[in-house]
Structure formats: structure tokens, C-alpha cells
Design an enzyme around this catalytic site. Structure first.
Site, mmCIF file in Angstrom:
data_model
loop_
_atom_site.group_PDB
_atom_site.id
_atom_site.type_symbol
_atom_site.label_atom_id
_atom_site.label_comp_id
_atom_site.label_asym_id
_atom_site.label_seq_id
_atom_site.Cartn_x
_atom_site.Cartn_y
_atom_site.Cartn_z
ATOM 1 N N GLY A 1 0.783 -1.424 -0.096
ATOM 2 C CA GLY A 1 -0.014 -0.040 0.097
ATOM 3 C C GLY A 1 0.990 1.374 -0.049
ATOM 4 O O GLY A 1 0.489 2.365 -0.795
ATOM 5 N N ASN B 1 -7.061 3.942 9.613
ATOM 6 C CA ASN B 1 -6.539 2.713 10.336
ATOM 7 C C ASN B 1 -6.610 2.769 11.663
ATOM 8 O O ASN B 1 -6.458 1.667 12.115
ATOM 9 C CB ASN B 1 -5.234 2.625 9.679
ATOM 10 N N GLN C 1 -7.368 0.482 4.179
ATOM 11 C CA GLN C 1 -8.054 -0.322 5.359
ATOM 12 C C GLN C 1 -9.387 -0.576 4.809
ATOM 13 O O GLN C 1 -10.254 -1.253 5.561
ATOM 14 C CB GLN C 1 -8.195 0.582 6.485
ATOM 15 N N SER D 1 -3.656 -2.779 -0.574
ATOM 16 C CA SER D 1 -2.795 -3.590 -0.051
ATOM 17 C C SER D 1 -3.291 -5.128 0.355
ATOM 18 O O SER D 1 -4.202 -5.227 0.954
ATOM 19 C CB SER D 1 -1.888 -3.041 1.274
ATOM 20 N N THR E 1 10.119 -8.412 -12.534
ATOM 21 C CA THR E 1 9.297 -9.362 -12.990
ATOM 22 C C THR E 1 8.202 -9.613 -11.802
ATOM 23 O O THR E 1 8.331 -9.429 -10.528
ATOM 24 C CB THR E 1 10.237 -10.864 -12.813
ATOM 25 N N CYS F 1 2.329 1.194 13.688
ATOM 26 C CA CYS F 1 3.648 1.680 13.384
ATOM 27 C C CYS F 1 3.907 2.787 14.651
ATOM 28 O O CYS F 1 5.251 3.366 14.320
ATOM 29 C CB CYS F 1 3.359 2.726 12.301
HETATM 30 N N1 PLP Z 1 -2.637 3.055 4.431
HETATM 31 C C1 PLP Z 1 -3.211 2.650 5.442
HETATM 32 C C2 PLP Z 1 -4.532 3.358 5.631
HETATM 33 C C3 PLP Z 1 -2.676 1.856 6.164
HETATM 34 O O1 PLP Z 1 -3.495 1.223 7.257
HETATM 35 C C4 PLP Z 1 -1.321 1.021 5.876
HETATM 36 C C5 PLP Z 1 -0.838 -0.026 6.542
HETATM 37 O O2 PLP Z 1 -1.170 -0.202 7.857
HETATM 38 C C6 PLP Z 1 -1.050 1.560 4.538
HETATM 39 C C7 PLP Z 1 -1.383 2.570 4.009
HETATM 40 C C8 PLP Z 1 0.452 0.995 4.274
HETATM 41 O O3 PLP Z 1 0.029 -0.301 3.688
HETATM 42 P P1 PLP Z 1 1.233 -1.424 3.513
HETATM 43 O O4 PLP Z 1 1.663 -1.740 4.797
HETATM 44 O O5 PLP Z 1 1.029 -2.574 2.621
HETATM 45 O O6 PLP Z 1 2.387 -0.595 3.020
#
Ligand code: PLP
Length: 394
Positions: A70, A149, A178, A198, A236, A324
Site C-alpha cells: 500500500g 487505520n 483499510q 494492500s 518480474t 507503526c
Molecule cells: N494506508 C493505510 C491506511 C494503512 O493502514 C496502511 C498500513 O497499515 C498503509 C497505507 C500501508 O500499507 P502497506 O503496509 O501495505 O505498505
């Protein structure tokens, strides 16, 4: 383990694993190869593209480009559009985006773009008039997430898209990471130009994502090299992962238990708020405008990290705000933007449910959580404040 951290990542569904497994063992050609094994790989990638397009309501499968995650999709959408349009340097986004957008926009501000950060109110909602006022002739891109998220609050992206279209030439990027697999999405009937998703948030493995690029929207390639993904992202293709993402999209579409997940979430949320005096919900109370699987609850005057550790010891996985932030002690920027007081933001826990959770797991969580909070309350230095809360439960 009882896994209530599905917004961080999800378990690979057995159906998804079964779909990808042959592409790890039996069918192993390079999709760019002309021989029959290669062509089978190519066909599998194209089928997955259709499955993704179907779930998010894209007009054409060719609008889907596979990426690695994502964050990559978000970075490519925003960074790429700015690269393609070097005379337009104004970006609009919100204070509550995921780091993939927030930190990118902060970086863009450092290298000469002008970024307007839209504020949210205490429920995590945007004030749409602020957006109308922020739009300018040189606005290149507006980026807003569909589902938050941390709190699960949904932004009204259809309305936002109309405002962007009617008042500017900007493109509209939506971080849908999300939301996909949790709520219906219909991109062809929206004004969304770029949409990130994602795989690992919807029971596909980590390492695969996609970017929807509406037909007519021009982006430079994210990786320059071979002609993969119609020359838009070289390298690839990760065929097993891509097949898994397609299978996960099909699974999400045919999954009829969304209501069950929602009712488990509702019971967990209602009971916590009822049984624990210092618990308060972060984000809109209106559940029709929140993801059906997410509850973000603060336990005032208690450390979220401590709650997480105690729950973990008891076999329950949750997250403090966003995964995070688990290595820093600052409260989450999203909760700060919502003006959640520091003593509540520090004690925030995100419960995010998924398809494998059961009634018994929720019962167990509800049984142990009040005891854990009680124990931590007794150790908390904020005696007076907590006594006051106990006397007047919300
Ligand atoms: N955007 C949102 C709202 C998310 O919750 C997250 C991951 O927690 C991401 C982007 C990033 O996705 P990825 O972990 O696949 O890079």
C-alpha cells in the site's frame, strides 16, 4: 492467540494459500516468457487483475497495476502525479493520513511543494468547506483516506471527489488500504482517480498491493525497466502474491459474514464502554460512518503499552493506536489531530476484528480486560482523576 489486530495485518486465508501454492511449486515460469509455462503465469496475473477490478468496481481491469504494498501505491500516486505535472506544486491532504501519505507529504513540503493539511474535528471528521476553500488553480492532487487505520472513521470520498471535480483540475487520490474487503467500493461511479490497496490487509500475504489508475490519468512508471505492467512498473511480477491478492479479493466479495464481524465488534465496544468507567471511544459514535471491524478506545490515565502487554500475556493481540507507533512514546498524530487529551491518547487501544474471530474470543476478552484495567488503575498516579471517573461512569 486471540487476534484482534486485523488492521495491522491479517492471516493468509486457507483459500488464498491454496490458490497461490501451485504458483510457488508447479507453475513457475516467468510471465514475460513466450513458452506455455510463462503464458500460464501471465494468464494467472490477468485473472487476478480482473478479480481486483471487480472488488473495487473499476471500469476496466487495465486500470489496476500491481505493486509491492500500500505504501508503494500511495507514494507512486502522489509522487508520480507531481512528477508528471511539474508546474503544479500544491497538494491537499489531511492531518490523519497513514504515514505512507503523511510522511510523504511532509517530505514534499520540504522539497518545495506547498501542502495544505485539512484538520478534523474531535470525532475525526473533515469539514468539507475547508476543502472547498483550500482548492486552487495550481492544486495538483488531493489525497484523503477512505477508512482511517486507527479509528475506522470513514471519509465521504464520493462527496470529496465531487467537490474536487467541481472546483479544480486536481486529481483525487484515495488511500483505500483499510477499506478494501471490509466495505463495498465502486470506483467507476466515483470521482476517484487513484486508489491504493494492500493485500495483507485482506488475507493475502505481505508484499503485494495495487494502484488503481483511472483511464486517462497519466503517471510516469514507478520502476523503469522491462515492459511489465504495461510499462508502468518494471520488474518480474510476483506471480504467487498477485494470484493470492486476486483470490483474496474474490473471497472478500463472496464473504457473507461481514455482519457477524460487525456485531462482534459492536458487542465488544458496547460492553467495554459499559463495564469500564475510564473507557472512552475515539472517533465517531455513528457506526454507519466507521469501519465495521474497528474500535479505538482510550482507557484514561493508564498507559496503552501496559494494557497491550497484559493483554498479550493473556493471549490477546491488540495495538496501541497504530502499529507503526509502537516504538515511540508520542501519542498518535491522528488522536492528537482529534484533540484527544494526552492522558486519554496515551491509553488508547485499537481493537480490529476479522473473519476468524469468534463469540467466545470476545467473551474471553471482555472477561479479562476489566481486571487488567482495574489493576493498572490501581497503579496509576492519577488517583483523584480516576476516583472522579468511577463516581460518574459514562
Ligand atoms: N494506508 C493505510 C491506511 C494503512 O493502514 C496502511 C498500513 O497499515 C498503509 C497505507 C500501508 O500499507 P502497506 O503496509 O501495505 O505498505
Amino acid at each position: 492467540m486471540i487476534y484482534l489486530d486485523n488492521n495491522a495485518t491479517t492471516r493468509v486465508a486457507p483459500e488464498v494459500f491454496a490458490a497461490m501454492q501451485p504458483y510457488l511449486t508447479e507453475v513457475y515460469g516467468n510471465p514475460s516468457s513466450a513458452h506455455s509455462l510463462g503464458q500460464r503465469m501471465k494468464a494467472a496475473v490477468e485473472r487476478a487483475r480482473e478479480q481486483v477490478a471487480e472488488l473495487i468496481g473499476a471500469e476496466n481491469a487495465s486500470e489496476i497495476v500491481f505493486t509491492s504494498c500500500g505504501s508503494e501505491s500511495d507514494n507512486w500516486a502522489i509522487g508520480g502525479f507531481l512528477e508528471e505535472n511539474p508546474t503544479r506544486r500544491h497538494v491537499i491532504t489531511t492531518r490523519v493520513e497513514h504515514e505512507a501519505v503523511r510522511n510523504l507529504c511532509a517530505h514534499l513540503a520540504q522539497i518545495g511543494c506547498e501542502v495544505t493539511w485539512l484538520e478534523v474535528n474531535e470525532n475525526g471528521e473533515l469539514v468539507l468547506d475547508d476543502l472547498r476553500q483550500a482548492l486552487r488553480r495550481d492544486t495538483a492532487i488531493v489525497s484523503a483516506m477512505l477508512a482511517n487505520n486507527e479509528t475506522g472513521v470513514l471519509f465521504p470520498v464520493n462527496e470529496i471527489g465531487k467537490i474536487v471535480r467541481e472546483n479544480s483540475d486536481a486529481v483525487f487520490h484515495v488511500d483505500g488500504v483499510q477499506a478494501v474487503g471490509k466495505i463495498p467500493i465502486d470506483l467507476k461511479h466515483s470521482e476517484i482517480d487513484l486508489f491504493a490497496l494492500s493485500g495483507h490487509k485482506l488475507h493475502a500475504p505481505q508484499g503485494v498491493g495495487a494502484l488503481y489508475i483511472r483511464e486517462g490519468v497519466k503517471l510516469p512508471p514507478f520502476i523503469i525497466g522491462g515492459g511489465q505492467e504495461q510499462g508502468r512498473r518494471a520488474g518480474t511480477s510476483a506471480v504467487p502474491n498477485i494470484v493470492a491478492l486476486g483470490a483474496a479479493c474474490e473471497l472478500a466479495e463472496n464473504f457473507d459474514e461481514h455482519e457477524r464481524i460487525e456485531s462482534l465488534r459492536n458487542r465488544l465496544e458496547d460492553e467495554i464502554l459499559k463495564r469500564i468507567p475510564n473507557a472512552r471511544l475515539n472517533g465517531l459514535f455513528d457506526r454507519t460512518r466507521r469501519l465495521p471491524n474497528t474500535s479505538n478506545i482510550s482507557f484514561e490515565y493508564v498507559e496503552g503499552e501496559n494494557i497491550l502487554l497484559h493483554l498479550d500475556q493473556a493471549g490477546v493481540c491488540v495495538s496501541t493506536g497504530s502499529a507503526c507507533h509502537s516504538t515511540t512514546h508520542e501519542s498518535s498524530p491522528t488522536l492528537r489531530a482529534m484533540n484527544v487529551p494526552y492522558t486519554a491518547a496515551q491509553g488508547s487501544i485499537r481493537f480490529s476484528l476479522g473473519r476468524y474471530n469468534t463469540e467466545q474470543e470476545i467473551d474471553y476478552t471482555l472477561e479479562i480486560l476489566p481486571e487488567i484495567i482495574n489493576k493498572l488503575v490501581e497503579m496509576s498516579p492519577y488517583d483523584k482523576e480516576l476516583q472522579a471517573l468511577k463516581m460518574s461512569p459514562r
